[in-house]
Design an enzyme around this catalytic site. Structure first.
Site, PDB file in Angstrom:
ATOM      1  N   GLN A  88      14.497 -10.563 -20.981  1.00 19.96           N
ATOM      2  CA  GLN A  88      15.005  -9.348 -20.342  1.00 19.96           C
ATOM      3  C   GLN A  88      16.518  -9.241 -20.552  1.00 19.96           C
ATOM      4  O   GLN A  88      17.050  -8.161 -20.790  1.00 19.96           O
ATOM      5  CB  GLN A  88      14.681  -9.386 -18.838  1.00 19.96           C
ATOM      6  CG  GLN A  88      14.945  -8.079 -18.110  1.00 19.96           C
ATOM      7  CD  GLN A  88      13.809  -7.084 -18.263  1.00 19.96           C
ATOM      8  OE1 GLN A  88      12.662  -7.483 -18.448  1.00 19.96           O
ATOM      9  NE2 GLN A  88      14.108  -5.815 -18.202  1.00 19.96           N
ATOM     10  N   VAL A 115      16.778  -0.108 -19.421  1.00 19.39           N
ATOM     11  CA  VAL A 115      16.234  -1.471 -19.316  1.00 19.39           C
ATOM     12  C   VAL A 115      16.594  -2.024 -17.938  1.00 19.39           C
ATOM     13  O   VAL A 115      17.747  -1.938 -17.525  1.00 19.39           O
ATOM     14  CB  VAL A 115      16.862  -2.392 -20.399  1.00 19.39           C
ATOM     15  CG1 VAL A 115      16.269  -3.791 -20.317  1.00 19.39           C
ATOM     16  CG2 VAL A 115      16.667  -1.812 -21.788  1.00 19.39           C
ATOM     17  N   ALA A 116      15.604  -2.591 -17.248  1.00 20.15           N
ATOM     18  CA  ALA A 116      15.897  -3.167 -15.931  1.00 20.15           C
ATOM     19  C   ALA A 116      16.868  -4.330 -16.086  1.00 20.15           C
ATOM     20  O   ALA A 116      16.808  -5.081 -17.061  1.00 20.15           O
ATOM     21  CB  ALA A 116      14.616  -3.642 -15.262  1.00 20.15           C
ATOM     22  N   SER A 175      13.261  -6.975 -12.936  1.00 18.02           N
ATOM     23  CA  SER A 175      12.019  -6.335 -13.361  1.00 18.02           C
ATOM     24  C   SER A 175      10.842  -7.129 -12.822  1.00 18.02           C
ATOM     25  O   SER A 175      10.838  -8.358 -12.872  1.00 18.02           O
ATOM     26  CB  SER A 175      11.937  -6.299 -14.890  1.00 18.02           C
ATOM     27  OG  SER A 175      10.612  -5.993 -15.293  1.00 18.02           O
ATOM     28  N   ASP A 231       1.466  -3.425 -17.148  1.00 20.09           N
ATOM     29  CA  ASP A 231       1.423  -2.008 -17.492  1.00 20.09           C
ATOM     30  C   ASP A 231       0.091  -1.770 -18.189  1.00 20.09           C
ATOM     31  O   ASP A 231      -0.192  -2.404 -19.214  1.00 20.09           O
ATOM     32  CB  ASP A 231       2.574  -1.639 -18.432  1.00 20.09           C
ATOM     33  CG  ASP A 231       3.927  -1.736 -17.744  1.00 20.09           C
ATOM     34  OD1 ASP A 231       3.960  -1.733 -16.502  1.00 20.09           O
ATOM     35  OD2 ASP A 231       4.941  -1.812 -18.455  1.00 20.09           O
ATOM     36  N   GLU A 286       5.593   5.456 -11.751  1.00 21.59           N
ATOM     37  CA  GLU A 286       5.025   4.796 -12.932  1.00 21.59           C
ATOM     38  C   GLU A 286       3.526   4.588 -12.725  1.00 21.59           C
ATOM     39  O   GLU A 286       3.115   3.542 -12.233  1.00 21.59           O
ATOM     40  CB  GLU A 286       5.710   3.440 -13.181  1.00 21.59           C
ATOM     41  CG  GLU A 286       7.147   3.557 -13.641  1.00 21.59           C
ATOM     42  CD  GLU A 286       7.707   2.254 -14.225  1.00 21.59           C
ATOM     43  OE1 GLU A 286       8.819   2.292 -14.744  1.00 21.59           O
ATOM     44  OE2 GLU A 286       7.030   1.199 -14.158  1.00 21.59           O
ATOM     45  N   HIS A 335       1.960   1.095 -13.881  1.00 18.15           N
ATOM     46  CA  HIS A 335       2.468  -0.231 -13.506  1.00 18.15           C
ATOM     47  C   HIS A 335       1.726  -0.769 -12.278  1.00 18.15           C
ATOM     48  O   HIS A 335       1.888  -0.250 -11.176  1.00 18.15           O
ATOM     49  CB  HIS A 335       3.974  -0.130 -13.240  1.00 18.15           C
ATOM     50  CG  HIS A 335       4.632  -1.427 -12.873  1.00 18.15           C
ATOM     51  ND1 HIS A 335       5.494  -2.111 -13.712  1.00 18.15           N
ATOM     52  CD2 HIS A 335       4.559  -2.178 -11.739  1.00 18.15           C
ATOM     53  CE1 HIS A 335       5.923  -3.209 -13.108  1.00 18.15           C
ATOM     54  NE2 HIS A 335       5.372  -3.276 -11.906  1.00 18.15           N
TER      55      HIS A 335
HETATM   56 ZN   LIG Z   1       5.807  -2.088 -15.778  1.00 22.19          ZN
END
Ligand SMILES: [Zn+2]
Length: 219
Positions: A81, A110-111, A116, A125, A173, A176
């Protein structure tokens, strides 16, 4: 790497000891060293070993209904990440932004590393084989409709529901899904709360119980 102004609207609930209910958001980052024990799905993506069987069961039950769910993202290490984030910062700085501005801009895409849920290993996801896009129309696919209706039976929740962005810090989302265990998942999906609200509610209920107990002892 530091960011000067984190958003202030996300509640911080750190004192939760139940691994299934670990809260990860902008104000509750995971430590850099966090690494769950992982197991692989048939497509090679990894998930927390303690919950992967529930994920596999949910997917196979969906398939038994003639559906074709595809897991397109699961566990991502904090390190990875960080790499994604750094690349994005570099890109923004190449456009002429200073580091601080570049980091703020990067976070929209981007987290921030450790914030995240994919770094936790309990999020997946899931999209439809026939519509592999991470956008809101994913909610209209038969796969995501089925998952939204049944996920709590397997211990999963729709983590970023519509209308909760001011609390979760994340847009709607529909793809997710997050594992929290069956009891919590049922409560959350039935009440329409998001995880932050649920944890806060649980905490205040707990505080009330313990203060009642304390009062009884004093009397
Ligand atoms: Zn996700």
């Amino acid at each position: 790497m530091k960011i000067s102004e984190p958003p202030k609207f996300i509640p911080s609930i750190n004192n939760n000891e139940d691994w299934m209910l670990t809260l990860v958001n902008y104000n509750n980052p995971l430590p850099d060293t966090y690494k769950p024990v992982l197991k692989s799905l048939s497509n090679g993506l990894q998930f927390d070993a303690r919950a992967i069987d529930q994920l596999i069961l949910m997917l196979s039950d969906a398939r038994a209904q003639g559906l074709s769910p595809v897991v397109c993202s699961a566990y991502r290490s904090v390190e990875y990440q960080q790499k994604l984030f750094n690349n994005q910062v570099k890109k923004q700085m190449a456009k002429g932004l200073d580091r601080q501005q570049a980091e703020l801009e990067a976070q929209k895409v981007v987290a921030y590393p450790g914030t995240s849920e994919h770094n936790l290993g309990l999020a997946a996801d899931i999209v439809s084989l026939s519509y592999q896009h991470l956008d809101q129309a994913q909610a209209n696919t038969a796969e995501v409709k089925w998952l939204t209706r049944h996920c709590s039976e397997y211990g999963f929740i729709l983590r970023y529901p519509e209308g909760k962005r001011n609390i979760t810090g994340v847009i709607y989302e529909p793809w997710h899904f997050r594992y929290v265990g069956i009891d919590a998942a049922k409560e959350i999906m039935e009440s329409g709360q998001c995880l932050e609200e649920y944890l806060e509610f649980k905490e205040s209920a707990l505080a009330k119980t313990s203060s009642t107990t304390a009062a009884k002892v004093i009397r």
